[in-house]
Design a protein around this motif. Structure first.
Motif, PDB file in Angstrom:
ATOM      1  N   LYS A  18      -6.523  -2.663  -6.588  1.00 54.64           N
ATOM      2  CA  LYS A  18      -7.189  -3.250  -5.419  1.00 54.64           C
ATOM      3  C   LYS A  18      -6.151  -3.724  -4.422  1.00 54.64           C
ATOM      4  CE  LYS A  18     -11.681  -5.189  -6.636  1.00 54.64           C
ATOM      5  NZ  LYS A  18     -12.451  -6.439  -6.652  1.00 54.64           N
ATOM      6  N   CYS A  19      -6.416  -3.513  -3.146  1.00 54.54           N
ATOM      7  CA  CYS A  19      -5.506  -3.986  -2.099  1.00 54.54           C
ATOM      8  C   CYS A  19      -5.467  -5.511  -2.112  1.00 54.54           C
ATOM      9  CB  CYS A  19      -5.976  -3.483  -0.740  1.00 54.54           C
ATOM     10  SG  CYS A  19      -4.983  -4.113   0.639  1.00 54.54           S
ATOM     11  N   THR A  22      -7.281  -6.864   1.322  1.00 58.12           N
ATOM     12  CA  THR A  22      -8.680  -6.560   1.664  1.00 58.12           C
ATOM     13  C   THR A  22      -9.591  -6.423   0.451  1.00 58.12           C
ATOM     14  OG1 THR A  22      -8.303  -4.172   1.582  1.00 58.12           O
ATOM     15  CG2 THR A  22      -7.889  -5.277   3.696  1.00 58.12           C
ATOM     16  N   LEU A  26      -8.020   1.178  -4.371  1.00 59.13           N
ATOM     17  CA  LEU A  26      -6.905   2.035  -3.967  1.00 59.13           C
ATOM     18  C   LEU A  26      -7.044   3.420  -4.591  1.00 59.13           C
ATOM     19  CD1 LEU A  26      -3.974  -0.530  -4.260  1.00 59.13           C
ATOM     20  CD2 LEU A  26      -5.293   0.081  -2.227  1.00 59.13           C
ATOM     21  N   GLU A  31       0.030   2.803  -5.081  1.00 60.50           N
ATOM     22  CA  GLU A  31      -0.112   2.434  -3.666  1.00 60.50           C
ATOM     23  C   GLU A  31       0.328   0.970  -3.522  1.00 60.50           C
ATOM     24  OE1 GLU A  31      -3.489   3.340  -0.269  1.00 60.50           O
ATOM     25  OE2 GLU A  31      -3.956   3.779  -2.361  1.00 60.50           O
ATOM     26  N   LYS A  32       1.618   0.775  -3.296  1.00 59.88           N
ATOM     27  CA  LYS A  32       2.184  -0.581  -3.287  1.00 59.88           C
ATOM     28  C   LYS A  32       3.171  -0.744  -2.132  1.00 59.88           C
ATOM     29  CE  LYS A  32       2.017  -1.456  -8.280  1.00 59.88           C
ATOM     30  NZ  LYS A  32       2.811  -1.754  -9.482  1.00 59.88           N
ATOM     31  N   CYS A  68      -1.286  -2.430  -2.047  1.00 60.13           N
ATOM     32  CA  CYS A  68      -1.710  -2.534  -0.642  1.00 60.13           C
ATOM     33  C   CYS A  68      -2.160  -1.166  -0.150  1.00 60.13           C
ATOM     34  CB  CYS A  68      -0.552  -3.052   0.218  1.00 60.13           C
ATOM     35  SG  CYS A  68      -0.980  -3.264   1.952  1.00 60.13           S
ATOM     36  N   ALA A  69      -3.337  -1.114   0.441  1.00 62.19           N
ATOM     37  CA  ALA A  69      -3.844   0.148   0.984  1.00 62.19           C
ATOM     38  C   ALA A  69      -2.895   0.649   2.074  1.00 62.19           C
ATOM     39  CB  ALA A  69      -5.240  -0.061   1.559  1.00 62.19           C
ATOM     40  N   ASN A  73      -1.275  -1.400   5.353  1.00 60.79           N
ATOM     41  CA  ASN A  73       0.153  -1.574   5.570  1.00 60.79           C
ATOM     42  C   ASN A  73       0.562  -1.026   6.943  1.00 60.79           C
ATOM     43  OD1 ASN A  73       2.873  -2.179   4.926  1.00 60.79           O
ATOM     44  ND2 ASN A  73       3.212  -0.077   4.253  1.00 60.79           N
TER      45      ASN A  73
END
Length: 329
Positions: A18-19, A22, A26, A31-32, A68-69, A73
């Motif tokens: 999860k982002c 928000t 993800l 996705e970081k 983070c999506a 970002n």
């Protein structure tokens, strides 16, 4: 439809799917983003430097990441990083020119990223020992408020006639290429000293620390500090943030497509002062830690416990110019 705030501390989901900002799902756990931005790590060769976590385990600066999506970002965080990087590069004058809110958002994202990593480590440890993960309600309250305010990055948040933070920016005669960073996540206090400036932010006090130190600030603000003077003032802020005994409360008021955040009075229903009593010996211990590189010991610092050693003011209570400080080192 009115804007909705993401509240991660309600579901307590700190997984990597999860982002962090928000809460959206993800595409991948990879996705970081880095907690300490690449531009800062590159300038000070921080990638492989050790970073101690609360459980005493060691990570490196580059190990610290948060989910983070990619579009979050790209749209919100990268522009902020670019603006702050430019301000850092320009030194004190650049930092003075950037808005305090942006510095708060930048420091808040960094500190929240550390908190996120600390919580993940603590949850893993608890589960590996077969225990339930526990965290105090007051800490959740602080972290949750910080996260809410970080959403001013991507949501139409309006702080209604208050600043959620105390920010202190000084020009400092730092040695070339020195990088000095500190944080205290329990009190949400942050400091960084590099180039020709030093920055301290108490992230969740509604300006109480700035007011608490106003008499000293009147004498030193606008002055160029010696590094030991900056670290002394830093010690004062970190200690008073520890003495601050209120948990700020806020009213959240969605109006149209904006969300207004209104600070409730810190005094509340209590007649108790906002800060607990300042104790010379405890402050001396804080100062010993902040002055470690200069080798001052506690017994020297609190030779007179009522008036601990200071490099900020002379016996008449006047500011000591940085160039007059000779540490004989």
């Amino acid at each position: 439809m009115s804007a909705q705030l993401y509240q991660p501390f309600e579901s307590f989901n700190f997984s990597n799917n999860k982002c962090f900002l928000t809460g959206e799902k993800l595409q991948s756990t990879e996705e970081k983003i880095q907690v300490f931005p690449a531009w800062l790590m590159n300038r000070y060769n921080l990638h492989d430097q050790p970073f101690k976590l609360l459980d005493e385990s060691m990570a490196t600066y580059k190990d610290l990441k948060i989910p983070c999506a990619a579009h979050v970002n790209e749209q919100y965080l990268e522009p902020l990083e670019a603006e702050v990087a430019q301000a850092f590069d320009a030194g004190f004058e650049g930092m003075k020119a950037i808005s305090e809110l942006k510095l708060f958002q930048w420091a808040g994202k960094l500190l929240y990223g550390i908190i996120f990593n600390e919580i993940q480590v603590a949850i893993r440890q608890s589960h590996s020992q077969g225990d339930e993960f526990n965290i105090s309600q007051s800490i959740i309250h602080k972290f949750s408020n910080l996260h809410m305010m970080l959403q001013s990055l991507n949501k139409p948040l309006v702080f209604e006639e208050f600043k959620p933070f105390s920010l202190f920016l000084f020009k400092v005669n730092n040695p070339e290429n020195e990088f000095a960073y500190r944080d205290e996540i329990n009190t949400l206090t942050f400091s960084i000293r590099l180039k020709d400036f030093g920055l301290i932010i108490s992230l969740q006090d509604n300006g109480a620390n700035r007011n608490y130190h106003r008499q000293l600030l009147e004498k030193i603000e606008g002055q160029t500090l010696h590094p030991i003077q900056f670290e002394e003032f830093c010690g004062r802020i970190f200690y008073s943030a520890y003495l601050f005994n209120r948990l700020p409360e806020y009213n959240i008021l969605p109006v149209g497509n904006q969300i207004y955040i209104e600070a409730m009075s810190l005094k509340g229903m209590s007649a108790k002062p906002l800060f607990d009593d300042w104790l010379g010996k405890t402050y001396g211990q804080v100062l010993e830690n902040f002055w470690k590189r200069w080798g001052f010991l506690l017994f020297e610092i609190i030779k007179n416990p009522e008036h601990p050693m200071t490099f900020l003011l002379d016996d008449e209570g006047e500011f000591i110019p940085a160039e007059k400080i000779d540490l004989g080192l």
